[in-house]
Write a protein that holds these residues in place. Structure first.
Motif, PDB file in Angstrom:
ATOM      1  N   GLY A 149       0.975  -1.144   0.041  1.00  0.00           N
ATOM      2  CA  GLY A 149       0.051  -0.198   0.006  1.00  0.00           C
ATOM      3  C   GLY A 149       0.784   1.256  -0.038  1.00  0.00           C
ATOM      4  O   GLY A 149       2.123   1.200   0.218  1.00  0.00           O
ATOM      5  N   ASP A 150       0.233   2.396  -0.311  1.00  0.00           N
ATOM      6  CA  ASP A 150       1.069   3.751  -0.568  1.00  0.00           C
ATOM      7  C   ASP A 150       1.429   4.098   0.693  1.00  0.00           C
ATOM      8  O   ASP A 150       2.745   4.503   0.862  1.00  0.00           O
ATOM      9  N   PHE A 151       0.731   4.234   1.825  1.00  0.00           N
ATOM     10  CA  PHE A 151       1.261   4.711   3.060  1.00  0.00           C
ATOM     11  C   PHE A 151       2.265   3.877   3.313  1.00  0.00           C
ATOM     12  O   PHE A 151       3.420   4.379   3.866  1.00  0.00           O
ATOM     13  N   GLU A 152       2.374   2.638   3.425  1.00  0.00           N
ATOM     14  CA  GLU A 152       3.165   1.546   3.905  1.00  0.00           C
ATOM     15  C   GLU A 152       4.504   1.832   3.264  1.00  0.00           C
ATOM     16  O   GLU A 152       5.726   1.645   3.791  1.00  0.00           O
ATOM     17  N   HIS A 155       6.247   5.033   4.374  1.00  0.00           N
ATOM     18  CA  HIS A 155       6.591   4.778   5.550  1.00  0.00           C
ATOM     19  C   HIS A 155       7.988   4.109   5.646  1.00  0.00           C
ATOM     20  O   HIS A 155       9.152   4.355   6.166  1.00  0.00           O
TER      21      HIS A 155
ATOM     22  N   PRO B 324      -3.436  -0.706  -2.373  1.00  0.00           N
ATOM     23  CA  PRO B 324      -4.347   0.133  -1.576  1.00  0.00           C
ATOM     24  C   PRO B 324      -3.803   1.722  -0.970  1.00  0.00           C
ATOM     25  O   PRO B 324      -2.474   1.311  -1.180  1.00  0.00           O
ATOM     26  N   SER B 325      -4.429   2.487  -0.498  1.00  0.00           N
ATOM     27  CA  SER B 325      -3.986   3.517  -0.128  1.00  0.00           C
ATOM     28  C   SER B 325      -3.041   3.484   1.130  1.00  0.00           C
ATOM     29  O   SER B 325      -2.036   3.899   1.436  1.00  0.00           O
ATOM     30  N   HIS B 327      -2.735   0.117   4.318  1.00  0.00           N
ATOM     31  CA  HIS B 327      -3.154  -1.257   4.812  1.00  0.00           C
ATOM     32  C   HIS B 327      -3.703  -1.014   6.409  1.00  0.00           C
ATOM     33  O   HIS B 327      -4.574  -1.761   6.786  1.00  0.00           O
TER      34      HIS B 327
END
Lengths: 657, 657
Positions: A149-152, A155, B324-325, B327
């Motif tokens: 995922g994009d956030f992960e 990060h 996904p954006s 997780h």
């Protein structure tokens, strides 16, 4: 004051007076020393002099303001005033004529001169470690073999490059990241708050990002727009606290909230919120950025300003034992507060010490750091409320006393805030009683330029302190504060109620009348300085201190207070003049320090808990000390460090007369 | 279907059909099996049958709906419909007559029967440890000797009594505490979230406080109002996902967002937000509490529902590699999401596994806990998207396949959601082909009551599975899915396009026509079950598993699926029927588990990271498995556990015909 005169008050400056019926608002503004833009010379062609008439009964002002208290709306005005504005009470100041009492609000864009907060760019040794830091990262693109995922993904990159762990992301930031990462080709600067929360991602390398440090004073609100990447102050701006309509000091605002339980607090909260939004907009605009580029705000203010800003009912602050709703520092989403900066930004509110010693005082402490030093220092923060801290790294005690706004230029007949035209320096020749002065916005002293060039409008806080001290040194003012009317001099005359001394002659002013200091002005200064002095004495007694090793004079009263004249006036007990340090708006400095260095926030939390609050009113000797300190410089105390300077009083113990 | 007929669609049920011009909306609703309240018997006196006409072109429905497609607004209607409502398109269903195609929205309050989510109160062994806990404390009053701030005073008491440390306080809660503490005489229950953040203080001892667990399905949204103090489910409610207007399945909603970049996402987000607010309001109302008494909400849903609910652009979910954006699980202030529960409440959104395996699947996992067990279990979560998980405590793999909404009762001629009147159980005598069935809302089977009492309206998901399995067992349906038209029976007949079998006769229904299952209905069921079966086979191959030790059937399709009939139909590979466990809406259970036990949230975060996602489409054999699995129960596989049960097919390997 006859029937042909009406009462006029200008906001936000607070200037007030009586003006002849039939005069235009613009005329009235000049008479009262309020600067309104007027480019066309009253030809009704520039539309720059728009003002808004406030309706209602203004209790503190004993004034009923109605829009019908002006001449009817003229067709010419509609060229500049849209229908919606007209319904909100807007008029052109050059056209609308007075028919009755009015309260007039001068919008920011129509104001002729901005308040000056001196030494905004005071060089403080701040280690740059701001609450918000921008981290540049380049991310691997997702693939079927790496569908993280994009956030992960983000990060992971931040962890790898900068060791950042356990980051969260603001909800509004989360909504945008997928689209932003792709639009930026996966090369972004991530704006991270306290190494804890992602506030935004921006394409490419972002070199500059901003924060706003705010000092909410009872009377004046100061804002410092800082570049968080460089630590530089980019823009300084200020405004009168728009809550002044609801009361001039802390107690009257608390009372206003109590007397208007339905919406008093709400109105005051909205006033300051709107004020801060105005400052965020004006500073951003001046710096060529958007308010959304402001990623954090730090806020300081006394306990009442703190509570009202947060929408917390301040009523319990007004009753013993004066407990605040909360002491600790807070981080609140700007959007929850209605503050229009970056939508994910946090507002850091500094902690409170005790009832009346608020976050502004904590800010002064982290700017001045007495808790790191050996010397016994007295810190005086002069505002509508005066705050005192005494101590060193062993122990710190603090207190608060109601000084009133005299030392900020209010409650003085020709007092004004520190805006262009305000007299900030005064010198009086003891022999001739000739006066020299310097007004804000002028490089030269009054005797170095032609009278018509000076354009003085009033006296600000630092000016009134110098004026009274100089008048005392010249023998015009006696130790009791009385003006000696027997001195034959054209500048000295009997005014309406008491003697007054002319500082600036009418022809040197933009208001067409002499700027004077009267006995009642001096009385207001004495009350303020006497309270400060007496408070300092109580604190010295508590700590068992005989002499002050250092005095720090803080406050947003215009230019730096002159140490010598402040001591001559008797604002504080004797101290080596070398060690009396005027520091300007130290509360604002502290807000800036907290904005630029996150470690100082922890220090603020620590010191707020450590300082011991002393309630002056529980000390029976306070009343007596106050009475003694009303004299100039004091009725009994000696001032060995004024030896050779003080012309009109005792400088050693025992020379009381 | 002649020109005298018009197309009518009812929302949110989604029921549609053609109705004769001139009929009233109420009449049309009965014909199409939509229950609208009508107490007065069409005397135009009760005003209970208010509906709203939606305007616009509904792409998926190929229908243009206009308010002029009805008879003009009648004066009688204005007795019940205010001017504002009239302008929004409200009409009385008993008066407004059809003139053209219309899409009609039946508001909650006008609906005749609510959807039933079975076994809402399924007894799960949940250790009660909710996200929000109420702590009762009695505080010492502040005094001059103890002037500590209110928040710090509260914190100190909570620390002393319960060992709570490092608490923060929600900003909105902070604003109220000083007044609330005093009004309560300093004896309060403090509502604390995750032992981290104070959400509110309430006077005295508060025994009951609430949370809402929500499962956002593509088609159905289920909500469970729970008492956080007792762990009991107080009220269960559900509604059709109001986003169905924008597309019936996940891909069409993603497409809608992409095709309408200006406001597509915004409209869908607002639809679900409003939907959840409706459910919060209706459940609170039914429980006799206020929505503000709901102190936390947990949300599960597939990845697309998750993203749209959060206002995150779902477009990248529609393109390989479907990242996904985000997780991880999220805690977001309800107010930031526009969710109208307690103003300080948090919304906990469960984590996502991978592209299409979302928080709903994670919820199923924490409800079923396959990661704690030795047995090799297959979990099938049947919805508009089918999700599969296979494994045990050694390893878990998951996948997702597009089943379409057939197993939820949609895309079936007489399909409907699980509301009163929906046929949920079907039995067919293989000899006589006599049919017995049971409709939701009836205690008795159809042969135990008079035909007029049954009032069947359609078939829900569990009913269609039983109907097809029973038709197969009775020889009416062949292994290929074809209806054998040669059987002489009055219930079997040639319909418009293909053969159809009558489950309920017109006189037993409230819609005045036979409820049938046709060849095309069976085809829709085959496509769905074939995809699930093929997916399970691929996962078994990935893990090297030969036999299933357990099958868990989850889904919000009405009553529990009958294990035997589901296996006869071939929804999953052979397994001992003793170990096939229908569990109802396990995703909803998981949302409830997370609401009531904070430790399960950590478990969810862990398992979401551990489950390996298998992209079925990258396995070339998937297509072939799918083709084989289209047969009933399967073209090749043996079902040893159906030995003696299966009447019309192979039950051992090698008996393929």
């Amino acid at each position: 004051m006859n029937d042909r005169n009406v009462a006029v008050i200008f906001q936000p400056s607070g200037r007030r007076g009586r003006v002849e019926v039939g005069k235009t608002i613009l005329h009235a503004s000049r008479e009262l020393g309020v600067a309104i833009e007027s480019i066309c010379g009253e030809k009704h062609t520039c539309g720059k002099c728009k003002v808004r008439i406030e309706e209602g009964f203004f209790e503190r002002e004993s004034l009923i303001s109605r829009r019908e208290h002006l001449s009817p709306f003229a067709p010419e005005e509609s060229k500049f005033i849209a229908e919606r504005e007209r319904l909100s009470g807007y008029r052109l100041a050059c056209i609308a004529e007075l028919r009755g009492d009015v309260l007039i609000y001068v919008p920011e864009e129509s104001r002729g001169g901005k308040q000056v907060i001196r030494k905004a760019a005071r060089e403080l040794p701040i280690d740059l470690n701001p609450g918000v830091i921008g981290y540049y990262v380049e991310l691997p693109r997702p693939s079927l073999g790496d569908p993280l995922g994009d956030f992960e993904r983000l990060h992971q990159a931040l962890k790898k490059a900068y060791g950042l762990k356990d980051l969260s992301i603001d909800y509004l930031a989360l909504r945008g990241i997928s689209v932003k990462l792709r639009a930026a080709g996966w090369k972004v600067t991530v704006l991270v708050w306290m190494d804890r929360e992602i506030l935004d991602v921006r394409p490419g390398r972002v070199e500059n990002f901003y924060g706003l440090a705010v000092d909410i004073g009872t009377t004046t609100v100061a804002a410092y727009l800082c570049n968080l990447a460089s630590g530089q102050v980019v823009i300084t701006d200020s405004m009168m606290n728009p809550q002044v309509t609801y009361g001039e000091d802390v107690m009257s605002r608390i009372t206003y909230a109590m007397m208007n339980p339905a919406d008093g607090l709400k109105r005051m909260k909205e006033a300051i919120t709107q004020g801060l939004n105005t400052l965020a907009g004006s500073t951003a605009n001046a710096a060529g950025i958007m308010p959304e580029d402001i990623l954090e705000m730090t806020v300081v203010g006394n306990t009442a300003m703190h509570h009202i800003f947060l929408g917390i009912d301040p009523q319990h602050l007004g009753l013993a034992p004066f407990p605040p709703s909360i002491h600790r520092s807070l981080d609140i989403k700007a959007r929850d507060l209605g503050i229009q900066i970056h939508p994910a930004a946090n507002v850091h509110v500094l902690p409170i010490e005790a009832g009346f010693v608020g976050a502004d005082n904590v800010a002064v402490l982290i700017a001045e750091e007495p808790y790191r030093k050996d010397e016994m220092a007295l810190i005086i923060d002069i505002g509508t409320n005066g705050e005192l801290v005494l101590g060193n790294k062993q122990r710190l005690v603090s207190s608060s006393c109601a000084t009133g706004p005299a030392l900020e230029g209010a409650h003085i007949k020709f007092g004004m805030r520190a805006a262009p035209g305000a007299i900030e320096r005064v010198r009086i020749d003891p022999g001739t009683l000739q006066v020299r002065y310097k007004a804000i916005g002028q490089e030269l002293w009054s005797d170095e330029c032609a009278p018509g060039e000076i354009q003085a409008r009033g006296i600000c806080g630092s000016g009134i302190i110098e004026a009274v001290a100089e008048m005392f040194q010249a023998g015009i003012v006696e130790r009791s504060g009385r003006i000696n009317g027997s001195i034959p001099n054209s500048r000295l005359r009997k005014g309406e109620k008491s003697y007054e001394f002319v500082i600036a002659k009418a022809e040197e002013t933009s208001i067409g009348q002499d700027i004077t200091v009267s006995t009642s002005d001096i009385r207001a200064v004495q009350l303020a300085k006497g309270a400060l002095y007496a408070g300092a004495k109580i604190l010295m007694k508590v700590l068992g201190v005989e002499r002050l090793e250092k005095v720090i004079l803080a406050g947003a009263f215009g230019s730096y207070i002159d140490s010598e004249r402040a001591m001559i006036l008797g604002m504080f007990p004797d101290c080596d003049l070398q060690n009396v340090c005027p520091v300007g708006n130290a509360a604002g400095d502290g807000a800036r320090v907290a904005l630029l260095n996150r470690e100082k926030r922890k220090e603020a939390d620590r010191v707020a808990r450590q300082v011991e609050y002393i309630e002056l009113t529980v000390y029976p000797e306070f009343e007596r000390e106050f009475t003694l300190a009303m004299h100039i410089p004091h009725m009994k105390d000696a001032f060995p460090h004024l030896k050779g300077i003080l012309k009109n009083g005792p400088f050693e113990k025992g020379t009381d007369r």
